[in-house]
Design an enzyme around this catalytic site. Structure first.
Site, PDB file in Angstrom:
ATOM      1  N   SER A 116       0.853  -1.195   0.000  1.00 40.90           N
ATOM      2  CA  SER A 116       0.000   0.000   0.000  1.00 40.90           C
ATOM      3  C   SER A 116       0.882   1.236   0.000  1.00 40.90           C
ATOM      4  O   SER A 116       2.029   1.183   0.463  1.00 40.90           O
ATOM      5  CB  SER A 116      -0.902   0.016   1.241  1.00 40.90           C
ATOM      6  N   TYR A 140      -1.606  -0.562  10.279  1.00 48.43           N
ATOM      7  CA  TYR A 140      -1.759  -0.815   8.838  1.00 48.43           C
ATOM      8  C   TYR A 140      -0.543  -0.292   8.078  1.00 48.43           C
ATOM      9  O   TYR A 140       0.048  -1.005   7.265  1.00 48.43           O
ATOM     10  CB  TYR A 140      -3.031  -0.148   8.327  1.00 48.43           C
TER      11      TYR A 140
END
Length: 241
Positions: free
Chosen positions: A126, A139
């Site tokens: 990501s 995350y």
């Protein structure tokens, strides 16, 4: 001609319903697909999943580590800063996003090494692994680790290739849950897409196509790379006026 597609796929998911929908889509595209339900927070489930896949299809050619969770999908608590995040929530995100990717790679490695079809691993990272975003420390950190896991895997498992893709703001259930967790969904979407040169949410197929490319023989000379798919956001990190 280079190998550009797969004719068989095993779909692993904790949710049997969503796994079945994915398998149905694969069959509609003309390939064989089966489902194995697996909890990626359970080590033995992961090992069983990989073993069953290899036995069912007589080996493995490609592994795609695509599972992921973000803090807002695990808790309704809006206080998710690095100094207030609970240890339990950190562990949940870490175990799905990073530990499961490592374990799946570990268990799949012997089969991939034996593949005669240009074996490859594709990891879902990501842009959160490249820059910091508020209220999602686990995350972001786990996705940064996935990027580095990709590089060390490319080194340790060569000639098995390993690459990752780093999506930006893509119109997925995960992104929608993140927007919904904020006070103003539309404002949250505008804030995250404002730095982009392409002024909209990315589409799932705009991530799927590069991922398929990295898994294919067309990317036979690419390994250890991180492909950013973010509409140009990280090209400057400004905000359009």
């Amino acid at each position: 001609m280079p190998r550009t597609g797969a004719d068989r796929m095993l779909d692993f998911d904790r949710n049997a319903r969503t796994a079945a929908l994915t398998a149905e889509s694969v069959r509609a595209a003309g390939a064989k697909s089966e489902v194995i339900v697996c909890d990626l927070r359970v080590r033995d489930d992961i090992e069983t999943m990989v073993t069953r896949a290899a036995e069912r299809f007589d080996g493995l050619d490609v592994l795609v580590n695509n599972a992921g969770v973000i803090e807002s999908t695990v808790t309704t608590d809006h206080d998710r800063a690095v100094d207030s995040l609970s240890e339990e929530l950190w562990d949940a995100v870490y175990e799905v996003n990073l530990k499961a990717a490592w374990l799946t790679t570990k268990f799949a490695a012997p089969y991939l090494r034996r593949s005669p079809h240009g074996p490859a691993i594709v990891n879902a990272a990501s842009v959160s692994g490249l820059v910091g975003f508020p209220d999602s420390p686990a995350y972001g950190v786990t996705k940064a680790w996935v990027i580095h896991l990709t590089k060390v895997t490319a080194v340790d498992l060569a000639p098995v290739r390993c690459n990752c893709f780093c999506p930006g703001v893509i119109d997925t259930p995960l992104a929608r849950s993140f927007f919904a967790a904020g006070e103003d969904r539309d404002a949250g979407e505008r804030e995250l897409t404002a730095p982009q040169s392409v002024d909209r949410l990315g589409r799932p197929e705009e991530v799927a196509r590069p991922a398929c490319f990295l898994a294919s023989d067309s990317a036979a000379f690419i390994t250890g790379a991180a492909y950013v798919i973010d509409g140009g956001a990280l090209a400057w990190r400004g905000v359009k006026g």
